[in-house]
Design a protein around this motif. Structure first.
Motif, mmCIF file in Angstrom:
data_model
loop_
_atom_site.group_PDB
_atom_site.id
_atom_site.type_symbol
_atom_site.label_atom_id
_atom_site.label_comp_id
_atom_site.label_asym_id
_atom_site.label_seq_id
_atom_site.Cartn_x
_atom_site.Cartn_y
_atom_site.Cartn_z
ATOM 1 N N ILE A 28 0.836 -1.185 0.000
ATOM 2 C CA ILE A 28 0.000 0.000 0.000
ATOM 3 C C ILE A 28 0.875 1.239 0.000
ATOM 4 N N GLN A 29 0.575 2.167 -0.907
ATOM 5 C CA GLN A 29 1.129 3.506 -0.895
ATOM 6 C C GLN A 29 0.038 4.444 -0.394
ATOM 7 N N TYR A 30 0.341 5.331 0.527
ATOM 8 C CA TYR A 30 -0.701 6.174 1.102
ATOM 9 C C TYR A 30 -0.135 7.512 1.551
ATOM 10 N N ALA A 31 -0.999 8.537 1.594
ATOM 11 C CA ALA A 31 -0.569 9.883 1.973
ATOM 12 C C ALA A 31 -1.798 10.750 2.211
ATOM 13 N N ASP A 32 -1.586 11.903 2.843
ATOM 14 C CA ASP A 32 -2.614 12.941 2.876
ATOM 15 C C ASP A 32 -2.810 13.455 1.457
ATOM 16 N N ILE A 33 -3.989 14.017 1.170
ATOM 17 C CA ILE A 33 -4.291 14.349 -0.225
ATOM 18 C C ILE A 33 -3.478 15.524 -0.749
ATOM 19 N N ASP A 34 -2.938 16.365 0.148
ATOM 20 C CA ASP A 34 -2.146 17.500 -0.311
ATOM 21 C C ASP A 34 -0.639 17.218 -0.267
ATOM 22 N N ALA A 35 -0.257 15.964 0.022
ATOM 23 C CA ALA A 35 1.155 15.607 0.138
ATOM 24 C C ALA A 35 1.765 15.344 -1.238
ATOM 25 N N THR A 36 3.039 15.632 -1.385
ATOM 26 C CA THR A 36 3.774 15.343 -2.617
ATOM 27 C C THR A 36 4.749 14.183 -2.436
ATOM 28 N N THR A 37 4.731 13.572 -1.263
ATOM 29 C CA THR A 37 5.466 12.335 -1.000
ATOM 30 C C THR A 37 4.505 11.362 -0.331
ATOM 31 N N HIS A 38 4.895 10.102 -0.235
ATOM 32 C CA HIS A 38 3.996 9.106 0.319
ATOM 33 C C HIS A 38 4.772 8.111 1.177
ATOM 34 N N GLU A 39 4.041 7.306 1.899
ATOM 35 C CA GLU A 39 4.603 6.199 2.663
ATOM 36 C C GLU A 39 4.153 4.880 2.041
ATOM 37 N N GLU A 40 4.901 3.808 2.301
ATOM 38 C CA GLU A 40 4.580 2.481 1.781
ATOM 39 C C GLU A 40 4.650 1.459 2.911
ATOM 40 N N LYS A 41 3.854 0.417 2.763
ATOM 41 C CA LYS A 41 3.913 -0.686 3.724
ATOM 42 C C LYS A 41 3.499 -1.975 3.021
ATOM 43 N N ILE A 42 4.158 -3.067 3.374
ATOM 44 C CA ILE A 42 3.769 -4.386 2.888
ATOM 45 C C ILE A 42 2.749 -4.967 3.858
ATOM 46 N N ILE A 43 1.630 -5.433 3.327
ATOM 47 C CA ILE A 43 0.582 -6.073 4.121
ATOM 48 C C ILE A 43 0.546 -7.548 3.745
ATOM 49 N N SER A 44 0.871 -8.413 4.674
ATOM 50 C CA SER A 44 0.930 -9.849 4.390
ATOM 51 C C SER A 44 -0.469 -10.435 4.248
ATOM 52 N N LYS A 45 -0.649 -11.267 3.251
ATOM 53 C CA LYS A 45 -1.892 -12.038 3.112
ATOM 54 C C LYS A 45 -1.935 -13.101 4.198
ATOM 55 N N ASN A 46 -3.082 -13.300 4.809
ATOM 56 C CA ASN A 46 -3.218 -14.305 5.869
ATOM 57 C C ASN A 46 -4.508 -15.079 5.647
ATOM 58 N N SER A 47 -4.376 -16.325 5.191
ATOM 59 C CA SER A 47 -5.548 -17.117 4.812
ATOM 60 C C SER A 47 -6.390 -17.551 6.003
ATOM 61 N N ALA A 48 -5.883 -17.402 7.232
ATOM 62 C CA ALA A 48 -6.668 -17.773 8.416
ATOM 63 C C ALA A 48 -7.746 -16.746 8.731
ATOM 64 N N TYR A 49 -7.640 -15.565 8.134
ATOM 65 C CA TYR A 49 -8.563 -14.469 8.412
ATOM 66 C C TYR A 49 -9.240 -14.015 7.122
ATOM 67 N N ASN A 50 -10.453 -13.472 7.247
ATOM 68 C CA ASN A 50 -11.068 -12.840 6.086
ATOM 69 C C ASN A 50 -10.206 -11.685 5.587
ATOM 70 N N PHE A 51 -9.752 -10.843 6.525
ATOM 71 C CA PHE A 51 -8.983 -9.658 6.166
ATOM 72 C C PHE A 51 -7.856 -9.423 7.167
ATOM 73 N N THR A 52 -6.784 -8.788 6.678
ATOM 74 C CA THR A 52 -5.788 -8.161 7.540
ATOM 75 C C THR A 52 -6.085 -6.666 7.523
ATOM 76 N N PHE A 53 -6.278 -6.066 8.691
ATOM 77 C CA PHE A 53 -6.783 -4.698 8.766
ATOM 78 C C PHE A 53 -5.655 -3.691 8.981
ATOM 79 N N PHE A 54 -5.823 -2.507 8.360
ATOM 80 C CA PHE A 54 -4.807 -1.464 8.410
ATOM 81 C C PHE A 54 -5.463 -0.128 8.721
ATOM 82 N N SER A 55 -4.799 0.648 9.578
ATOM 83 C CA SER A 55 -5.267 1.990 9.924
ATOM 84 C C SER A 55 -4.440 3.025 9.190
ATOM 85 N N LEU A 56 -5.092 3.876 8.392
ATOM 86 C CA LEU A 56 -4.411 4.974 7.734
ATOM 87 C C LEU A 56 -4.088 6.095 8.713
ATOM 88 N N VAL A 57 -4.695 6.049 9.898
ATOM 89 C CA VAL A 57 -4.460 7.067 10.918
ATOM 90 C C VAL A 57 -3.214 6.733 11.732
#
Length: 468
Positions: free
Chosen positions: A298-327
């Motif tokens: 995931i690449q993410y940022a505030d809407i007025d930002a000209t740079t961004h942050e990245e993170k790898i989110i691992s797939k986990n088949s034991a769960y419906n979803f792996t959850f992430f907070s943009l905050v």
């Protein structure tokens, strides 16, 4: 003695809220813990998840010991990787948020048996071991015969989502505001948005996450306002997410503008009303989601930002979803494992007709993606909750729609002075529901209340019974 698992959320803190990865480097070591403290074994093979407080910086391994009660390795169970004596070594890679090993159950238990295995993380390389370093897995999978329960959604502002596991009689609670995006653990590459907060996602024409974007007021979800294609389709099929399937070709994955929705109110509403979405607006973000091998980036940022942050989110088949907070910029624990819950008490963004978003408090979602199903039964002269038996179940009524309970169990107004509607919780007593859990157990369930003695909404109660 029959033992029912009371399912609780892990006490693991996956990160320090509000801090970026750079803030944490050098000050807080990466810790490791089991995802949950205990679980019942419902399948022949069960993944046992182990989570890290933040993505690992280097590859390493975990040493896990185990002790048994009335079972033997090789006869009643095995593991993958295989054990050496009473110890497992679990390797992990760099830049992962979790790892798992498989528990293979070779024999079953009867209701009077007490059979379990207790695992303990005894040491690890490159990470520290958390206090939550133990898990007990229980062979006794006998389903609860039923009971009366309450779901602690938190009163009229309903800040909590509550996950109920009927077979164990357990529940797990998470703050609705603790997550924003959910990364699907199944074979598809899909990402859900948090409809309990009235979030919306709009695909842009660019692949450049660093372009400055502006708010789009047309994306704000209100009663009868919003765009149907910018919310996850409320029926719950994974193919209906507002964010399109993540392509293996990076050039196909566009940037999305994210309306973060609304917080619960911080003040109590008038009696009979609800304040679940009348708090402050949560603002705007932009995201772009790519594949990283069999995981997500995931690449993410505030809407007025000209740079961004990245993170790898691992797939986990034991769960419906792996959850992430943009905050908080962290992976967070929300749902139990996909076969460990059946219904979820939540607030919900629905559709009225095919194109009109509409927000609902007091909503109950069935765990469709985990394999649960439900349907509604309206009382007749000869059939009601008390007389309904397993022979009355109509299998064809278990349709693929997570809203089959939904808001159908209540209404929210009465006729007041002058014939005008007045906000008030009203329990519908002319109906009940049939629920099939991921293990195939079938229950009947009826709601017994939704308000407290003062008439405040947000206090749902219900009772259920196993059909056998």
């Amino acid at each position: 003695m029959k033992k029912n698992l009371v399912f609780i959320l892990s006490l693991v803190m996956l990160a320090f809220a509000g801090c970026s990865d750079d803030d944490n480097k050098g000050s807080n070591p990466i810790s490791v813990a089991f995802g949950v403290p205990s679980l019942n074994l419902t399948d022949a093979t069960t993944p046992i998840q182990i989570v890290f407080s933040k993505p690992t910086t280097a590859a390493g391994s975990l040493n896990i010991s185990f002790v048994t009660t009335a079972v033997a390795y090789g006869t009643d169970f095995t593991t993958a990787p295989a054990a050496t004596g009473t110890t497992l070594t679990i390797p992990y890679a760099a830049n992962v948020s979790s790892v798992s090993f498989n528990f293979n159950k070779l024999t079953n238990a009867v209701p009077t048996d007490v059979k379990n295995v207790k695992f303990t993380i005894i040491d690890a390389t490159n990470v520290t071991v958390s206090n939550n370093n133990r898990i007990q897995v229980n062979f006794n999978e006998a389903a609860s015969l039923g009971q009366a329960m309450a779901a602690a959604v938190g009163g009229p502002n309903q800040p909590n989502q509550v996950y109920i596991d009927l077979s164990s009689g357990g529940n797990a609670t998470a703050l609705r505001t603790s997550w924003d995006l959910g990364f699907y653990g199944g074979t598809d590459f899909r990402v859900t948005i948090n409809g309990s907060l009235k979030m919306a996602a709009k695909k842009l024409e660019t692949t450049n996450i660093d372009e400055v974007q502006s708010p789009d007021e047309s994306m704000i979800i209100s009663q009868g306002q919003g765009v149907a294609s910018q919310i996850d389709h409320p029926a719950g099929l994974i193919t209906g997410t507002a964010i399109e399937a993540v392509s293996a070709n990076d050039a196909d994955n566009k940037v999305y503008l994210i309306n973060m929705g609304s917080n619960p109110s911080e003040t109590a509403p008038s009696t009979g009303s609800e304040g679940s979405a009348s708090g402050t607006l949560r603002g705007w973000k932009k995201v772009r989601i790519l594949r990283s091998g069999m995981d997500y980036k995931i690449q993410y940022a505030d809407i007025d930002a000209t740079t961004h942050e990245e993170k790898i989110i691992s797939k986990n088949s034991a769960y419906n979803f792996t959850f992430f907070s943009l905050v908080t910029k962290n992976v967070v624990n929300v749902e139990p494992q996909k076969n460990q819950w059946d219904i979820n008490f939540t607030t919900f963004t629905n559709l009225v007709g095919p194109t009109t978003p509409y927000y609902y408090p007091d909503f109950v979602v069935t765990n469709l993606k985990g394999g649960a199903r439900s349907y509604q039964v309206v009382n007749t002269e000869t059939l009601n909750y008390d007389t309904f038996t397993l022979a009355n179940v109509v299998s064809g009524n278990f349709t693929e729609d997570q809203r089959n309970i939904g808001s159908n169990w209540r209404s929210t107004s009465i006729t007041g002075p002058g014939g005008l509607p007045v906000s008030a919780f009203v329990l519908k007593t002319d109906r009940f529901f049939v629920i099939k859990d991921p293990a195939g157990n079938i229950y009947k369930l009826k709601f017994t209340g939704g308000a407290n003695a003062s008439g405040e909404r947000g206090y749902p109660t219900f009772q259920y019974a196993l059909l056998q």
